[in-house]
Structures are given as structure tokens and as C-alpha cells.
Design a protein around this motif. Structure first.
Motif, PDB file in Angstrom:
ATOM      1  N   ASN A  51       0.736  -1.287   0.197  1.00  0.00           N
ATOM      2  CA  ASN A  51      -0.074  -0.171  -0.025  1.00  0.00           C
ATOM      3  C   ASN A  51       0.821   1.120  -0.051  1.00  0.00           C
ATOM      4  O   ASN A  51       0.546   2.225  -0.704  1.00  0.00           O
ATOM      5  N   GLU A  52       2.083   1.175   0.592  1.00  0.00           N
ATOM      6  CA  GLU A  52       2.755   2.315   0.909  1.00  0.00           C
ATOM      7  C   GLU A  52       3.299   2.883  -0.641  1.00  0.00           C
ATOM      8  O   GLU A  52       3.292   3.992  -1.051  1.00  0.00           O
ATOM      9  N   LEU A  53       3.703   1.706  -1.567  1.00  0.00           N
ATOM     10  CA  LEU A  53       4.157   1.978  -2.893  1.00  0.00           C
ATOM     11  C   LEU A  53       3.262   2.397  -3.581  1.00  0.00           C
ATOM     12  O   LEU A  53       3.032   3.410  -4.453  1.00  0.00           O
ATOM     13  N   ILE A  54       1.860   1.838  -3.560  1.00  0.00           N
ATOM     14  CA  ILE A  54       0.726   2.308  -4.417  1.00  0.00           C
ATOM     15  C   ILE A  54       0.248   3.689  -4.020  1.00  0.00           C
ATOM     16  O   ILE A  54       0.012   4.745  -4.930  1.00  0.00           O
ATOM     17  N   LEU A  55       0.323   4.282  -2.807  1.00  0.00           N
ATOM     18  CA  LEU A  55       0.218   5.768  -2.245  1.00  0.00           C
ATOM     19  C   LEU A  55       1.162   6.384  -3.115  1.00  0.00           C
ATOM     20  O   LEU A  55       0.713   7.752  -3.595  1.00  0.00           O
ATOM     21  N   GLN A  56       2.521   5.929  -2.970  1.00  0.00           N
ATOM     22  CA  GLN A  56       3.469   7.006  -3.790  1.00  0.00           C
ATOM     23  C   GLN A  56       2.999   7.262  -5.123  1.00  0.00           C
ATOM     24  O   GLN A  56       3.367   8.013  -5.886  1.00  0.00           O
ATOM     25  N   ILE A  57       2.555   6.263  -5.791  1.00  0.00           N
ATOM     26  CA  ILE A  57       2.283   6.240  -7.259  1.00  0.00           C
ATOM     27  C   ILE A  57       0.868   7.080  -7.428  1.00  0.00           C
ATOM     28  O   ILE A  57       0.934   7.874  -8.547  1.00  0.00           O
ATOM     29  N   LEU A  58       0.132   6.668  -6.489  1.00  0.00           N
ATOM     30  CA  LEU A  58      -1.305   7.761  -6.496  1.00  0.00           C
ATOM     31  C   LEU A  58      -0.832   9.169  -6.394  1.00  0.00           C
ATOM     32  O   LEU A  58      -1.791  10.158  -6.394  1.00  0.00           O
ATOM     33  N   TYR A  59       0.194   9.582  -5.573  1.00  0.00           N
ATOM     34  CA  TYR A  59       0.595  10.988  -5.455  1.00  0.00           C
ATOM     35  C   TYR A  59       0.628  11.728  -6.661  1.00  0.00           C
ATOM     36  O   TYR A  59       0.231  13.024  -6.622  1.00  0.00           O
ATOM     37  N   TYR A  60       1.128  11.082  -7.718  1.00  0.00           N
ATOM     38  CA  TYR A  60       1.302  12.045  -8.996  1.00  0.00           C
ATOM     39  C   TYR A  60       0.303  12.016  -9.818  1.00  0.00           C
ATOM     40  O   TYR A  60       0.087  12.531 -10.972  1.00  0.00           O
ATOM     41  N   LEU A  61      -1.217  11.386  -9.327  1.00  0.00           N
ATOM     42  CA  LEU A  61      -2.341  11.665 -10.204  1.00  0.00           C
ATOM     43  C   LEU A  61      -3.342  12.697  -9.769  1.00  0.00           C
ATOM     44  O   LEU A  61      -3.209  13.399  -8.773  1.00  0.00           O
TER      45      LEU A  61
ATOM     46  N   ARG B  80     -10.061   1.974  -4.248  1.00  0.00           N
ATOM     47  CA  ARG B  80     -11.119   3.146  -3.792  1.00  0.00           C
ATOM     48  C   ARG B  80     -10.641   3.433  -2.233  1.00  0.00           C
ATOM     49  O   ARG B  80     -10.588   4.736  -2.125  1.00  0.00           O
ATOM     50  N   PHE B  81     -10.383   2.317  -1.576  1.00  0.00           N
ATOM     51  CA  PHE B  81      -9.658   3.012  -0.194  1.00  0.00           C
ATOM     52  C   PHE B  81      -8.562   3.656  -0.124  1.00  0.00           C
ATOM     53  O   PHE B  81      -8.372   4.723   0.283  1.00  0.00           O
ATOM     54  N   LEU B  82      -7.656   3.280  -0.910  1.00  0.00           N
ATOM     55  CA  LEU B  82      -6.238   4.097  -1.117  1.00  0.00           C
ATOM     56  C   LEU B  82      -6.443   5.198  -1.604  1.00  0.00           C
ATOM     57  O   LEU B  82      -5.724   6.285  -1.395  1.00  0.00           O
ATOM     58  N   ALA B  83      -7.529   5.634  -2.665  1.00  0.00           N
ATOM     59  CA  ALA B  83      -7.486   6.887  -3.398  1.00  0.00           C
ATOM     60  C   ALA B  83      -8.306   7.886  -2.502  1.00  0.00           C
ATOM     61  O   ALA B  83      -7.872   9.185  -2.734  1.00  0.00           O
ATOM     62  N   PHE B  84      -8.915   7.404  -1.627  1.00  0.00           N
ATOM     63  CA  PHE B  84      -9.656   8.301  -0.586  1.00  0.00           C
ATOM     64  C   PHE B  84      -8.920   8.276   0.741  1.00  0.00           C
ATOM     65  O   PHE B  84      -9.344   9.001   1.847  1.00  0.00           O
ATOM     66  N   ASP B  85      -7.650   7.994   0.692  1.00  0.00           N
ATOM     67  CA  ASP B  85      -6.888   7.979   1.871  1.00  0.00           C
ATOM     68  C   ASP B  85      -6.616   9.418   2.399  1.00  0.00           C
ATOM     69  O   ASP B  85      -5.949  10.316   1.389  1.00  0.00           O
ATOM     70  N   PRO B  86      -6.961   9.942   3.699  1.00  0.00           N
ATOM     71  CA  PRO B  86      -6.485  11.140   3.934  1.00  0.00           C
ATOM     72  C   PRO B  86      -5.080  11.585   3.765  1.00  0.00           C
ATOM     73  O   PRO B  86      -4.718  12.679   3.550  1.00  0.00           O
ATOM     74  N   HIS B  87      -4.287  10.645   4.146  1.00  0.00           N
ATOM     75  CA  HIS B  87      -2.863  10.876   4.088  1.00  0.00           C
ATOM     76  C   HIS B  87      -2.239  11.300   2.899  1.00  0.00           C
ATOM     77  O   HIS B  87      -1.494  12.183   2.533  1.00  0.00           O
ATOM     78  N   LEU B  88      -2.977  10.634   1.920  1.00  0.00           N
ATOM     79  CA  LEU B  88      -2.428  10.970   0.370  1.00  0.00           C
ATOM     80  C   LEU B  88      -3.053  12.459  -0.069  1.00  0.00           C
ATOM     81  O   LEU B  88      -2.044  13.078  -0.628  1.00  0.00           O
ATOM     82  N   HIS B  89      -4.228  12.841   0.473  1.00  0.00           N
ATOM     83  CA  HIS B  89      -4.513  14.250   0.094  1.00  0.00           C
ATOM     84  C   HIS B  89      -3.857  15.234   1.143  1.00  0.00           C
ATOM     85  O   HIS B  89      -3.697  16.372   0.408  1.00  0.00           O
ATOM     86  N   VAL B  90      -3.493  14.717   1.888  1.00  0.00           N
ATOM     87  CA  VAL B  90      -2.649  15.917   2.920  1.00  0.00           C
ATOM     88  C   VAL B  90      -1.173  16.177   2.053  1.00  0.00           C
ATOM     89  O   VAL B  90      -0.797  17.397   2.070  1.00  0.00           O
ATOM     90  N   LEU B  91      -0.856  15.077   1.742  1.00  0.00           N
ATOM     91  CA  LEU B  91       0.641  15.307   0.799  1.00  0.00           C
ATOM     92  C   LEU B  91       0.193  16.006  -0.510  1.00  0.00           C
ATOM     93  O   LEU B  91       1.212  16.734  -0.702  1.00  0.00           O
ATOM     94  N   ARG B  92      -0.677  15.815  -1.116  1.00  0.00           N
ATOM     95  CA  ARG B  92      -0.995  16.379  -2.395  1.00  0.00           C
ATOM     96  C   ARG B  92      -1.424  17.971  -1.898  1.00  0.00           C
ATOM     97  O   ARG B  92      -1.042  18.756  -2.965  1.00  0.00           O
ATOM     98  N   LEU B  93      -1.846  18.103  -1.005  1.00  0.00           N
ATOM     99  CA  LEU B  93      -2.248  19.575  -0.598  1.00  0.00           C
ATOM    100  C   LEU B  93      -0.928  20.387  -0.392  1.00  0.00           C
ATOM    101  O   LEU B  93      -0.588  21.555  -0.786  1.00  0.00           O
TER     102      LEU B  93
END
Length: 228
Positions: A11-21, A37-50
Motif C-alpha cells: 500500500n505504501e508504494l501504491i500511495l506513492q504512485i497515486l501521489y502523482y495523479l 478506492r480505499f487508497l484513493a480516498f486515503d486522507p494521508h494521500l490528500h494531505v501530501l497532495r495539498l
């Protein structure tokens, strides 16, 4: 060796990939499976994107063009309220001028009488008795001319076919003597040409004569070489 799939990655690697989308791509990816879907709506991912958006925005804001370059007359990207009001006023004045010009235009009857406008473009109104615009007249006139041209072509074709049929019937009804006369006439026409070809063939040298001349010149050449 088995092929790796996206679901087999941690999951950590998938989140790193989703970071660029982007957001639309994340929404499309979330509809594929529950885990994505669970990983795409992960709050940690969107915090990094922000955080990434804030850092890139601070870098790109000084590079934006100035407001003067976006306004007229240089560009029409940014329009102020004054510019919008001036445009609306200009359009209103154009509409007023156009309506006044349309009121001063001559009537269709005047244009038809002056041979400026053909009568086929107009029709007579039953109530007022004046000419009114009817653009379908030209189309109907064109169709009528096309139908007349087609009828004329069919008439010429039918007349030619009728003449051919009458000629065939006349030949079939003729007696044996007429057919013999036509055949003999064809033979007379082709006779002289055939006789001419036969005479030309007879005037050609025979094969034995050509062979003898060939051997003579070959022998003459060989003796000349031997003497030399």
C-alpha cells in the motif's frame, strides 16, 4: 516468473504512485476495485497532495502574467466591468442602427420592378397583394429544370433505341437475297485488303534464299579473316 500487478504491490508504494495523479484520475481509479478506492480516498494521500500544491503554487505565482497584459487591447482574457458595459452598449447601438437600416430598405416589389431581384425568389401575398420573400422559388425552379433535362435525355435515348429496334426488325423481315447482297458487299470491301496482304507476303524473300545469303556472307567473312 509471475507478472506483477498493481494489487500485489504494498500500500505504501501504491500511495506513492497515486501521489502523482490528479483528482479526476483518482476518481476513475477508485471505481475499479475496493482496495484502490480505499487508497484513493486515503486522507494521508490528500494531505501530501495539498502540501505539494501549496509549494508549487508559491513557486508559480511570481511567474504569472500581469493584469495589464490580460486586459484589452493587448488581450481579451480578463474583462473588467467597465469593458463589459462598453461591449453591451456597443451591441445595443449596432442593433438600433440595423433596425433603422432595415426600415429604410426598399420593398421587394421595387426590387422586382427594377430587375434587381428575380420574381422566382418572391411570391405574392394573397392578403396584401404585395411581394413577400419566398426563397423556395429558386429551389423549385432548379428542380423543374433538372426534371426537364432528365425528360429530354430519356426522350433522346428512347428514340435512338426505337430506331435500332426498327432497323433490326427490317433486317429480320428481309429476304435471303438481301442478306446475301449485304454479305457479298462486306466481302467486296474486305477483298482488296486481303489481296494486298497476300501480294506483300508473296513479295517477301523465301527462307531458303535468306539462308543462302547468310551462309555466303559468313563464308566471305571467315575467308577474309584467314587471309588477314
Amino acid at each position: 516468473m509471475t507478472a506483477l500487478s498493481l494489487g500485489s504491490l504494498p500500500n505504501e508504494l501504491i500511495l506513492q504512485i497515486l501521489y502523482y495523479l490528479d483528482i479526476p484520475e483518482l476518481l476513475a481509479l477508485s471505481r475499479t476495485s475496493r482496495s484502490l478506492r480505499f487508497l484513493a480516498f486515503d486522507p494521508h494521500l490528500h494531505v501530501l497532495r495539498l502540501k505539494y500544491s501549496l509549494s508549487s503554487l508559491a513557486h508559480l505565482l511570481p511567474l504569472r502574467p500581469s493584469l495589464q497584459t490580460l486586459q484589452p487591447p493587448t488581450s481579451n482574457i480578463y474583462l473588467s466591468r467597465t469593458r463589459l458595459a462598453a461591449r453591451r452598449l456597443h451591441w445595443a447601438l449596432v442593433c438600433i442602427r440595423l433596425s433603422r437600416s432595415l426600415q429604410r430598405r426598399p420593398k421587394l416589389s421595387t426590387l422586382v420592378a427594377a430587375n434587381i431581384l428575380p420574381k422566382e425568389c418572391c411570391r405574392v401575398d394573397r392578403r396584401s397583394g404585395d411581394f413577400v420573400w419566398g426563397g423556395g422559388g429558386l429551389v423549385e425552379r432548379k428542380r423543374q429544370l433538372e426534371r426537364e433535362r432528365l425528360k429530354e435525355g430519356l426522350r433522346v435515348w428512347l428514340e435512338r433505341k426505337a430506331r435500332e429496334i426498327r432497323a433490326r426488325r427490317k433486317d429480320s423481315n428481309a429476304g435471303v437475297g438481301v442478306l446475301v447482297w449485304k454479305f457479298s458487299r462486306k466481302m467486296k470491301v474486305s477483298g482488296p485488303s486481303e489481296r494486298r496482304e497476300t501480294a506483300e507476303w508473296e513479295r517477301r524473300p523465301k527462307r531458303e534464299k535468306v539462308g543462302g545469303l547468310k551462309r555466303f556472307w559468313e563464308g566471305l567473312g571467315s575467308t577474309g579473316l584467314a587471309s588477314g
